[in-house]
Every structure is written in C-alpha cells, then in structure tokens.
Design a protein around this motif. Structure first.
Motif, PDB file in Angstrom:
ATOM      1  N   ASP A 186       4.876   8.907 -10.879  1.00 13.40           N
ATOM      2  CA  ASP A 186       3.536   8.387 -11.137  1.00 13.40           C
ATOM      3  C   ASP A 186       2.500   9.398 -10.660  1.00 13.40           C
ATOM      4  OD1 ASP A 186       4.197   5.543 -12.050  1.00 13.40           O
ATOM      5  OD2 ASP A 186       5.294   5.703 -10.165  1.00 13.40           O
ATOM      6  N   SER A 187       2.871  10.163  -9.613  1.00 11.94           N
ATOM      7  CA  SER A 187       2.066  11.288  -9.145  1.00 11.94           C
ATOM      8  C   SER A 187       3.011  12.468  -8.932  1.00 11.94           C
ATOM      9  CB  SER A 187       1.355  10.968  -7.828  1.00 11.94           C
ATOM     10  OG  SER A 187       0.477   9.885  -7.950  1.00 11.94           O
ATOM     11  N   TRP A 188       2.558  13.654  -9.301  1.00 10.16           N
ATOM     12  CA  TRP A 188       3.312  14.877  -9.042  1.00 10.16           C
ATOM     13  C   TRP A 188       2.515  15.717  -8.070  1.00 10.16           C
ATOM     14  CZ3 TRP A 188       1.183  19.579 -11.261  1.00 10.16           C
ATOM     15  CH2 TRP A 188       1.865  20.728 -10.845  1.00 10.16           C
ATOM     16  N   GLU A 229      -0.385   9.951 -17.893  1.00 11.85           N
ATOM     17  CA  GLU A 229       0.140   8.887 -17.034  1.00 11.85           C
ATOM     18  C   GLU A 229       0.460   9.377 -15.634  1.00 11.85           C
ATOM     19  OE1 GLU A 229       3.549   7.203 -18.891  1.00 11.85           O
ATOM     20  OE2 GLU A 229       2.454   6.447 -20.643  1.00 11.85           O
ATOM     21  N   ILE A 230       0.571  10.693 -15.454  1.00 12.07           N
ATOM     22  CA  ILE A 230       0.968  11.260 -14.164  1.00 12.07           C
ATOM     23  C   ILE A 230      -0.245  11.837 -13.446  1.00 12.07           C
ATOM     24  CG2 ILE A 230       2.407  12.963 -12.992  1.00 12.07           C
ATOM     25  CD1 ILE A 230       4.376  12.786 -15.266  1.00 12.07           C
ATOM     26  N   VAL A 231      -0.531  11.345 -12.249  1.00  8.57           N
ATOM     27  CA  VAL A 231      -1.575  11.915 -11.399  1.00  8.57           C
ATOM     28  C   VAL A 231      -1.121  13.294 -10.942  1.00  8.57           C
ATOM     29  CG1 VAL A 231      -2.799  11.662  -9.206  1.00  8.57           C
ATOM     30  CG2 VAL A 231      -2.383   9.657 -10.652  1.00  8.57           C
ATOM     31  N   ARG A 232      -2.025  14.272 -10.956  1.00  6.43           N
ATOM     32  CA  ARG A 232      -1.711  15.639 -10.531  1.00  6.43           C
ATOM     33  C   ARG A 232      -2.285  15.847  -9.135  1.00  6.43           C
ATOM     34  NH1 ARG A 232       0.131  17.511 -15.612  1.00  6.43           N
ATOM     35  NH2 ARG A 232       0.281  15.554 -16.800  1.00  6.43           N
ATOM     36  N   SER A 233      -1.395  16.025  -8.171  1.00  6.87           N
ATOM     37  CA  SER A 233      -1.755  15.989  -6.762  1.00  6.87           C
ATOM     38  C   SER A 233      -1.531  17.356  -6.111  1.00  6.87           C
ATOM     39  CB  SER A 233      -0.904  14.920  -6.063  1.00  6.87           C
ATOM     40  OG  SER A 233      -1.166  14.872  -4.683  1.00  6.87           O
ATOM     41  N   TYR A 234      -2.508  17.793  -5.334  1.00  6.37           N
ATOM     42  CA  TYR A 234      -2.453  19.088  -4.651  1.00  6.37           C
ATOM     43  C   TYR A 234      -2.470  18.889  -3.142  1.00  6.37           C
ATOM     44  CZ  TYR A 234      -4.439  23.305  -2.513  1.00  6.37           C
ATOM     45  OH  TYR A 234      -4.687  24.382  -1.685  1.00  6.37           O
ATOM     46  N   LEU A 235      -1.543  19.578  -2.445  1.00  8.12           N
ATOM     47  CA  LEU A 235      -1.527  19.586  -0.984  1.00  8.12           C
ATOM     48  C   LEU A 235      -1.964  20.949  -0.496  1.00  8.12           C
ATOM     49  CD1 LEU A 235      -0.795  18.560   1.870  1.00  8.12           C
ATOM     50  CD2 LEU A 235       1.563  19.308   1.404  1.00  8.12           C
ATOM     51  N   PRO A 291       4.367   3.138  -6.553  1.00  7.29           N
ATOM     52  CA  PRO A 291       4.222   4.402  -7.280  1.00  7.29           C
ATOM     53  C   PRO A 291       5.051   5.511  -6.643  1.00  7.29           C
ATOM     54  CG  PRO A 291       2.083   3.408  -6.834  1.00  7.29           C
ATOM     55  CD  PRO A 291       3.088   2.636  -6.042  1.00  7.29           C
ATOM     56  N   PHE A 292       5.657   6.332  -7.489  1.00  9.38           N
ATOM     57  CA  PHE A 292       6.462   7.463  -7.026  1.00  9.38           C
ATOM     58  C   PHE A 292       5.605   8.724  -6.970  1.00  9.38           C
ATOM     59  CE2 PHE A 292      11.063   6.165  -8.357  1.00  9.38           C
ATOM     60  CZ  PHE A 292      10.987   5.068  -7.529  1.00  9.38           C
ATOM     61  N   MET A 293       5.550   9.342  -5.788  1.00  6.80           N
ATOM     62  CA  MET A 293       4.944  10.661  -5.603  1.00  6.80           C
ATOM     63  C   MET A 293       6.094  11.660  -5.459  1.00  6.80           C
ATOM     64  SD  MET A 293       2.439  12.888  -4.705  1.00  6.80           S
ATOM     65  CE  MET A 293       1.011  12.138  -3.906  1.00  6.80           C
ATOM     66  N   LEU A 294       6.355  12.441  -6.493  1.00  4.98           N
ATOM     67  CA  LEU A 294       7.454  13.401  -6.475  1.00  4.98           C
ATOM     68  C   LEU A 294       6.900  14.810  -6.335  1.00  4.98           C
ATOM     69  CD1 LEU A 294       9.836  12.004  -9.239  1.00  4.98           C
ATOM     70  CD2 LEU A 294       9.558  11.295  -6.852  1.00  4.98           C
ATOM     71  N   ARG A 331       0.813  -1.228   0.000  1.00  5.55           N
ATOM     72  CA  ARG A 331       0.000   0.000   0.000  1.00  5.55           C
ATOM     73  C   ARG A 331       0.840   1.269   0.000  1.00  5.55           C
ATOM     74  NH1 ARG A 331      -2.645   0.459   4.781  1.00  5.55           N
ATOM     75  NH2 ARG A 331      -1.643  -1.340   5.749  1.00  5.55           N
ATOM     76  N   LEU A 332       2.143   1.177  -0.239  1.00  4.92           N
ATOM     77  CA  LEU A 332       3.003   2.346  -0.158  1.00  4.92           C
ATOM     78  C   LEU A 332       2.982   3.178  -1.437  1.00  4.92           C
ATOM     79  CD1 LEU A 332       5.283   3.936   1.405  1.00  4.92           C
ATOM     80  CD2 LEU A 332       6.885   2.611   0.009  1.00  4.92           C
ATOM     81  N   ASP A 333       2.829   4.489  -1.275  1.00  5.84           N
ATOM     82  CA  ASP A 333       3.171   5.462  -2.308  1.00  5.84           C
ATOM     83  C   ASP A 333       4.466   6.131  -1.850  1.00  5.84           C
ATOM     84  OD1 ASP A 333       0.990   4.938  -3.925  1.00  5.84           O
ATOM     85  OD2 ASP A 333      -0.244   6.497  -3.039  1.00  5.84           O
ATOM     86  N   PHE A 334       5.481   6.088  -2.689  1.00  6.76           N
ATOM     87  CA  PHE A 334       6.814   6.551  -2.309  1.00  6.76           C
ATOM     88  C   PHE A 334       6.956   8.039  -2.619  1.00  6.76           C
ATOM     89  CE2 PHE A 334      11.305   7.203  -3.729  1.00  6.76           C
ATOM     90  CZ  PHE A 334      11.883   7.136  -2.472  1.00  6.76           C
ATOM     91  N   GLY A 335       6.942   8.874  -1.564  1.00  4.31           N
ATOM     92  CA  GLY A 335       7.031  10.312  -1.731  1.00  4.31           C
ATOM     93  C   GLY A 335       8.436  10.829  -1.462  1.00  4.31           C
ATOM     94  N   VAL A 336       8.954  11.662  -2.363  1.00  2.00           N
ATOM     95  CA  VAL A 336      10.296  12.218  -2.169  1.00  2.00           C
ATOM     96  C   VAL A 336      10.409  13.550  -2.897  1.00  2.00           C
ATOM     97  CG1 VAL A 336      11.264  10.965  -4.141  1.00  2.00           C
ATOM     98  CG2 VAL A 336      12.783  11.708  -2.310  1.00  2.00           C
ATOM     99  N   GLY A 337      11.203  14.448  -2.317  1.00  2.00           N
ATOM    100  CA  GLY A 337      11.494  15.739  -2.926  1.00  2.00           C
ATOM    101  C   GLY A 337      12.935  16.119  -2.646  1.00  2.00           C
ATOM    102  N   ALA A 338      13.349  17.275  -3.115  1.00  2.00           N
ATOM    103  CA  ALA A 338      14.749  17.680  -3.019  1.00  2.00           C
ATOM    104  C   ALA A 338      15.131  18.189  -1.637  1.00  2.00           C
ATOM    105  CB  ALA A 338      15.043  18.759  -4.064  1.00  2.00           C
TER     106      ALA A 338
END
Length: 287
Positions: free
Chosen positions: A189-191, A220-226, A170-173, A98-105
């Motif tokens: 996979d998600s931005w 192909e890329i989910v567009r994600s808003y926080l 999936p990568f959440m960048l 169930r992991l979505d892998f989130g990473v940023g700079a």
C-alpha cells in the motif's frame, strides 16, 4: 504541499521515558506517523543501548491516540512470517487500528554476524521475502492458509482475532532493486526507499512499470521516502529542520521524483523550536 504525509523516524536508543515524551510531542505537533526500527542495535552506533522494535512500539502505541505507528521496517530474517503477522495483528489492536505494517527482506550484516542469524545470499533473501508476503497477506486478512514453499510451510493455519483495520493494516514494504520493487507492486500500500532524488525517480518509474505488468493502478501505492541524516540523505540539499523554507525545498525536490510521503529522522532537541515553526507553517497547512 497538499496531500503529502509526514512522519518521524525515531531509532530507539534513548531512555524509554524520553522516547515516550518525544512520541507525544510529535503527535501533538501534527505529524502523520511515527516509527521505531527493527534492529538488535543502532546501525549507526552499535555500542549504544537499543530497545527491541516491536516491544517498544506496543508500549508507545498504547500511550498515543491519533498518530499512525509502525516499525520501519521489520526484517524478514528475524521471525517466521506467521509470527510477524500475529505481532502486527496484536499491534493493530493495541493501537486501535493505527498500525502501518512495515517489512523488508533484511540487510544489516553486522547484527546477523553477531547473533549468528542467517542473512542469506541476496537471491535467497528475496525468495524468502516473497514467500513471506504470500503467507502474511492472507493470514492478516483472516484467511485459513495452507502453504508449501521452499522455505516456509503452513497447514490449515489461521490467526485470530482479525486485525481492527479491514481487510488488513496497510503494508509499508521497503525495497530498492527491480525484483523487490516487483514484489512491492503486488503487495504494498506504501513503498519506502532511501537515496538521492535521481535514485528515487528511477525506482519510482520501475514501481509504475511493475504495477502495469500485473494490471495494478500505480497510483494505488503511496511513494514513501526515508531520509534526514548523513547516511540517509538528502545529498546536496539543506538540513530540512533548519527552516520552513529548507524543509519545503527538500520535500519539493523529492516530490518531483514522485514521493508523496516523507519520513524524516527525528530532529535534535535544539531544533525543536524550528520544528514547531515547520509544523505550523508547512505541515498543518498541507492538511
């Protein structure tokens, strides 16, 4: 609302049992995902207690069963990319896929100053992030990796076991500026981004263009808003937890910007009754 995804962002400053109760509550309400963050302290409240993100994620993931989980988002400045990949693989097993892998700079200056962790100038920070993604992606696909970068080097490295999810979680960048958006176009996979409707509209188009330059289908890329508090917006829009109509208005405005995943800062306890209405009247029908 059809086809949208809804998640809750839960900065981990509350006692562990309260966090656990909240996670079970949001899972029961039908939210799609739930996320702690990756900081040494809460950026909004540096003096409050704060748990380490990946550790608390492992504990909470083991106590849930359906909701997708992830760190929003890991700071590349904190760990070697191979260690971060190994943490993510471990969490994918703990969560049974169930992991979505989130990473940023990385971005938060104060914690880097407090703990003497280099934040680097923006160009080098993005250089390091790009190299990290060139390492993490094949490692999490189970490949053997030799890499000779300016900042990272690997020699015949591999990680076992492989993740539960195939070919990898999936990568959440997360990123906001053109070069970061180009890296997201390659690997995400998600931005994920924050800001106004106008800012998200502009960045979303930049992601589309970056995808086209490398021959990738933008859809192909989910567009994600926080969003969801005074520092994360949404500016000029109502509190989304105040009513089903307000929630729908916020979602609708950002949907016009191309967003199809909404991650909102968790509501206050006194708002929970309204959240239950929103879940039944807006989120559940979106299925």
């Amino acid at each position: 609302m059809k086809g949208f995804r809804f998640g809750v962002y839960t900065p981990q400053w509350k006692p562990y049992q309260v966090l656990l109760d909240n996670w079970r509550y949001f899972e029961e309400l039908g939210f799609d995902s739930i996320w702690p963050c990756d900081h040494f302290h809460n950026p909004g409240h540096p003096d409050k207690p704060f748990f380490e993100g990946w550790t608390v994620l492992a504990a909470l993931a083991a106590e849930t069963s359906r909701i997708r989980v992830g760190v929003l988002v890991s700071s590349n400045t904190f760990r070697h990319p191979a260690l971060l990949a190994q943490q993510a693989i471990t969490l994918d097993h703990v969560s049974e896929g169930r992991l979505d892998f989130g990473v940023g700079a990385g971005w938060y200056e104060l914690e880097h100053e407090w703990f003497n962790i280099p934040l680097y100038e923006p160009k080098e920070r993005v250089d390091r992030f790009e190299e990290a993604m060139e390492i993490i992606d094949p490692l999490m696909r189970g490949e053997t990796v030799s890499y000779e970068g300016r900042h990272y080097q690997l020699s015949e490295a591999r990680l076992r076991p492989r993740p539960v999810q195939s070919p990898r979680p999936p990568f959440m960048l997360a990123g906001h500026k053109p070069r970061m958006l180009g890296i997201c176009a390659r690997y995400a996979d998600s931005w994920n981004s924050t800001g106004t409707v106008e800012e998200l509209t502009k960045r979303n188009l930049q992601v589309d263009e970056a995808c086209r330059r490398i021959g990738r289908e933008p859809s192909e890329i989910v567009r994600s808003y926080l969003g969801g508090n005074s520092t994360l917006g949404p500016q000029g829009l109502p509190d989304m937890w105040s009513s089903p109509d307000a929630f729908s208005e916020v979602v609708g405005r950002y949907a016009e910007a191309g967003v199809n995943e909404f991650l909102f800062v968790e509501p206050r306890p006194e708002q929970y009754k309204m959240v239950e209405r929103i879940a039944s009247q807006v989120i559940e029908p979106s299925r």
